[in-house]
Design a protein around this motif. Sequence first.
Motif, PDB file in Angstrom:
ATOM      1  N   ILE A 173       0.946  -1.204  -0.178  1.00 37.30           N
ATOM      2  CA  ILE A 173       0.091   0.016  -0.096  1.00 37.30           C
ATOM      3  C   ILE A 173       0.912   1.395  -0.124  1.00 37.30           C
ATOM      4  N   TYR A 174       1.878   1.258   1.002  1.00 34.14           N
ATOM      5  CA  TYR A 174       2.454   2.347   1.040  1.00 34.14           C
ATOM      6  C   TYR A 174       3.411   2.775  -0.319  1.00 34.14           C
ATOM      7  N   SER A 175       4.039   1.758  -0.989  1.00 36.86           N
ATOM      8  CA  SER A 175       4.765   1.924  -1.947  1.00 36.86           C
ATOM      9  C   SER A 175       3.894   2.571  -3.124  1.00 36.86           C
ATOM     10  N   ARG A 176       2.711   1.979  -3.205  1.00 34.86           N
ATOM     11  CA  ARG A 176       1.804   2.438  -4.266  1.00 34.86           C
ATOM     12  C   ARG A 176       1.486   4.055  -3.979  1.00 34.86           C
ATOM     13  N   ILE A 177       1.269   4.319  -2.828  1.00 41.42           N
ATOM     14  CA  ILE A 177       1.124   5.746  -2.296  1.00 41.42           C
ATOM     15  C   ILE A 177       2.433   6.517  -2.869  1.00 41.42           C
ATOM     16  N   ARG A 178       3.567   6.255  -2.638  1.00 42.89           N
ATOM     17  CA  ARG A 178       4.816   6.866  -3.119  1.00 42.89           C
ATOM     18  C   ARG A 178       4.866   6.835  -4.464  1.00 42.89           C
ATOM     19  N   GLU A 179       4.387   5.984  -5.366  1.00 41.81           N
ATOM     20  CA  GLU A 179       4.549   6.094  -6.373  1.00 41.81           C
ATOM     21  C   GLU A 179       3.441   7.023  -6.987  1.00 41.81           C
ATOM     22  N   GLU A 180       2.396   6.924  -6.467  1.00 40.73           N
ATOM     23  CA  GLU A 180       1.310   8.040  -6.965  1.00 40.73           C
ATOM     24  C   GLU A 180       1.602   9.613  -6.682  1.00 40.73           C
ATOM     25  N   ILE A 181       2.510   9.861  -5.585  1.00 36.86           N
ATOM     26  CA  ILE A 181       2.950  11.069  -5.471  1.00 36.86           C
ATOM     27  C   ILE A 181       3.937  11.445  -6.280  1.00 36.86           C
ATOM     28  N   ALA A 182       4.782  10.548  -6.535  1.00 35.67           N
ATOM     29  CA  ALA A 182       5.884  10.961  -7.427  1.00 35.67           C
ATOM     30  C   ALA A 182       5.560  11.112  -8.757  1.00 35.67           C
ATOM     31  N   GLY A 210       2.998  13.227  -9.404  1.00 35.01           N
ATOM     32  CA  GLY A 210       2.228  14.434  -9.466  1.00 35.01           C
ATOM     33  C   GLY A 210       0.830  14.316  -8.768  1.00 35.01           C
ATOM     34  N   MET A 211       0.511  13.148  -8.216  1.00 37.34           N
ATOM     35  CA  MET A 211      -0.958  13.200  -7.690  1.00 37.34           C
ATOM     36  C   MET A 211      -1.020  13.887  -6.223  1.00 37.34           C
ATOM     37  N   SER A 212      -2.182  14.359  -6.356  1.00 37.79           N
ATOM     38  CA  SER A 212      -2.341  15.085  -4.913  1.00 37.79           C
ATOM     39  C   SER A 212      -2.461  14.073  -3.802  1.00 37.79           C
ATOM     40  N   VAL A 213      -2.101  14.612  -2.574  1.00 33.46           N
ATOM     41  CA  VAL A 213      -1.805  13.757  -1.262  1.00 33.46           C
ATOM     42  C   VAL A 213      -3.224  13.104  -1.126  1.00 33.46           C
ATOM     43  N   GLN A 214      -4.403  13.411  -1.014  1.00 37.01           N
ATOM     44  CA  GLN A 214      -5.497  12.876  -0.890  1.00 37.01           C
ATOM     45  C   GLN A 214      -5.923  11.753  -1.904  1.00 37.01           C
ATOM     46  N   ARG A 215      -5.731  12.095  -3.249  1.00 28.12           N
ATOM     47  CA  ARG A 215      -5.861  11.255  -4.183  1.00 28.12           C
ATOM     48  C   ARG A 215      -4.598  10.164  -4.253  1.00 28.12           C
ATOM     49  N   ALA A 216      -3.522  10.362  -3.928  1.00 28.71           N
ATOM     50  CA  ALA A 216      -2.659   9.319  -3.638  1.00 28.71           C
ATOM     51  C   ALA A 216      -2.828   8.117  -2.563  1.00 28.71           C
ATOM     52  N   ILE A 217      -3.367   8.675  -1.776  1.00 27.27           N
ATOM     53  CA  ILE A 217      -3.929   7.759  -0.411  1.00 27.27           C
ATOM     54  C   ILE A 217      -4.992   6.925  -0.820  1.00 27.27           C
ATOM     55  N   HIS A 218      -5.938   7.541  -1.455  1.00 26.42           N
ATOM     56  CA  HIS A 218      -7.022   6.891  -1.997  1.00 26.42           C
ATOM     57  C   HIS A 218      -6.696   5.706  -2.953  1.00 26.42           C
ATOM     58  N   GLU A 219      -5.990   6.095  -3.939  1.00 19.71           N
ATOM     59  CA  GLU A 219      -5.421   5.417  -5.156  1.00 19.71           C
ATOM     60  C   GLU A 219      -4.484   4.186  -4.545  1.00 19.71           C
ATOM     61  N   GLY A 220      -3.542   4.507  -3.432  1.00 14.88           N
ATOM     62  CA  GLY A 220      -2.638   3.591  -3.033  1.00 14.88           C
ATOM     63  C   GLY A 220      -3.408   2.562  -2.304  1.00 14.88           C
ATOM     64  N   PHE A 221      -4.511   2.717  -1.622  1.00 16.82           N
ATOM     65  CA  PHE A 221      -5.165   1.623  -0.928  1.00 16.82           C
ATOM     66  C   PHE A 221      -5.966   0.749  -1.875  1.00 16.82           C
ATOM     67  N   ASP A 222      -6.863   1.377  -2.957  1.00 21.98           N
ATOM     68  CA  ASP A 222      -7.432   0.726  -3.710  1.00 21.98           C
ATOM     69  C   ASP A 222      -6.867  -0.075  -4.712  1.00 21.98           C
ATOM     70  N   ARG A 223      -5.752   0.422  -5.221  1.00 20.02           N
ATOM     71  CA  ARG A 223      -5.130  -0.211  -6.444  1.00 20.02           C
ATOM     72  C   ARG A 223      -3.984  -1.302  -5.451  1.00 20.02           C
ATOM     73  N   ALA A 224      -3.786  -1.372  -4.507  1.00 22.27           N
ATOM     74  CA  ALA A 224      -3.031  -2.314  -3.870  1.00 22.27           C
ATOM     75  C   ALA A 224      -3.582  -3.475  -3.165  1.00 22.27           C
ATOM     76  N   TYR A 225      -5.174  -3.147  -3.363  1.00 18.65           N
ATOM     77  CA  TYR A 225      -5.988  -4.219  -2.596  1.00 18.65           C
ATOM     78  C   TYR A 225      -6.043  -5.425  -3.399  1.00 18.65           C
ATOM     79  N   THR A 226      -6.210  -5.333  -4.616  1.00 17.85           N
ATOM     80  CA  THR A 226      -6.238  -6.725  -5.650  1.00 17.85           C
ATOM     81  C   THR A 226      -5.159  -7.505  -5.375  1.00 17.85           C
ATOM     82  N   ALA A 227      -3.774  -6.835  -5.399  1.00 13.42           N
ATOM     83  CA  ALA A 227      -2.554  -7.659  -5.248  1.00 13.42           C
ATOM     84  C   ALA A 227      -2.568  -8.292  -3.673  1.00 13.42           C
ATOM     85  N   ILE A 228      -2.926  -7.600  -2.895  1.00 11.30           N
ATOM     86  CA  ILE A 228      -2.846  -8.246  -1.384  1.00 11.30           C
ATOM     87  C   ILE A 228      -3.946  -9.312  -1.428  1.00 11.30           C
TER      88      ILE A 228
END
Length: 620
Positions: free
Chosen positions: A529-538, A540-558
């Motif tokens: 989850i955290y690695s995905r959030i880092r990637e989204e921030i890198a 250029g995504m906003s903090v709130q969007r990066a957190i949201h996308e990090g949890f949602d997109r990592a969910y399938t892999a988990i």
Amino acid sequence: MLNKYPLWKYLLILVVLGIGFIYSAPNLYPDDPAIQLTGASTALKIEQADLGRAEQALKTAGIALKAANLTDKGALLRLTRQEDQLPAQEAVRRALGDDYVVALNLAPTTPDWLRKLGASPMKLGLDLSGGVHFLLEVDMDKALVARLNVYEGEVKSLLRKERVRYRSLPVQDGAIQLGFTDEATLSESEALIRKTYTEFDLQRSERNDLQVLRLSLTQAKLAEIREYSIKQNLTTVRNRVNELGVAEPLVQRQGANRIVVELPGVQDTAEAKRILGKTANLEFRLAADASASRASSESFGFRQEGRPPVDLERGVIITGDQVTDAQASFDENGRPQVNIRLDGHGGELMNRATRSNVGRSMAVVFIEQKPVTRYVKQMVDGVEKEVPVSAFKEEKQIISLATIQSPLGNSFRITGLDGPGESSELALLLRAGGLAAPMYFAEERTIGPSLGADNIAKGIDASIWGMVFVSLLIIGIYRFFGILATVALAFNMVLLLALMSALGATLTLPGIAGIVLTMGMAVDANVLIYSRIREEIANGMSVQRAIHEGFDRAYTAILDSNLTTLLVGGILFAMGSGPIKGFAVTMSLGIVTSMFTAIMVTRAMVNLIFGGRDFKKLWI
């Protein structure tokens, strides 16, 4: 709004964590070493006077007693030190005698308010808590005698059916003996027996004016009976342990005539010892005629006091081996009884015997091996000490004598029992399977952790240090988010312990390895989850969007990785044994709890801290 949970989700998480803390709390209260006192039979109840004698015996032996109290099943004496259990058992056993069962046990110290909620500590396997070791020895000689008695009854029934006159002679040197007045009758009987039975060696001899035919079992048949006896007793012991609800016992054969039973420490070992040691076998015999000779009959007393002995025929109709089902119930007058169902062969023998004996009395004989302990002086390490020597005395008593009103078949009932406790115990023993031969407790001892207390302590320390280093590593890499992952990991351990306690799962040393693996898998989900959030921030995504996308997109892999691991855990549990199952249970339960904490609990904490706030930078 991004990164906000509805109220019900926060409440759900709080309820789950609250339940987790409640059901994991009993594991903070260690058990007391104890000895348990019960009667050798269900009719013997433990009174306050018996408890007082036991306390005095411990005081005389210089053993510190923490507490003593009467229970529904007997009495429980709590000790202060585990090493005092064996000396305490010996002192109380010697003071009270052979009518009482004194067994080793562990007494829970869980507070009453937790027990009322159904919370109890985890069961620990033998490799963690130790337990009780029983070595049971099967009396093969009695097995042969019992089988010979059945054969004797069948052979005599065959001769009576063919109207062959014979004279009963006592069994001698393991051989059935039949007397005949002339050689022609002997030859007729010999031919008839050879035609019907192939398991006998037949020999002729003369005694006074009688022609004697000796029937001794062949060596192949003797070996078959011995093998059957140990296998039948092994199966019966397993069934009885299962009926008792003992968690993860070890029941296995040792050598030609011994069975090893190992029970984890948190068990009602007094009940187990009484149930395992009883033969609970039955013999059904006809009452002897008034004209019967002493050679063809023997006298038996009743279990109920005040009734005179009765002479019964030596021939046995059937034994408890033919019982396929037994259920305790009450008759029309409210008295306890046991409803019996026989197998096909047993039903045939019973019908054959009762069909031609309507109007005669038939007795149900209860066979029990009662322990007798005497103390002899022996030199032990150069010092003369009194050493207990155990033996067993066979006791056969009539529990029921009734007139045969009509031919019996596969189903009938046994009455004349002392009470509901005795009927329930007899039904349990017969339902679990009759013993083919009596068993003696050749050895009883406590066993410590199989890998040693030091190794176990080091294993637990390694688990704790592993959790510490994993936490420090993830905090060093992900900073504040690493702290949240560590908190979620702690919640995960609480939920895992609660789940294992609530389900009654047994924790073993391999199970600890499964818990350690769970720590890594729980953190691994957060890393994704955290690695995905880092990637989204890198990107250029906003903090709130990066957190949201990090949890949602990592969910399938988990989800995919955890489901495949859960599948492997199921295969290990289904195909493995003992230690492998212990590892599979903790790993599988850990996967379930880690998914909950890594996804829902972590996200709930992130939502509460970051959701709805305008953060330009994230400490991750």
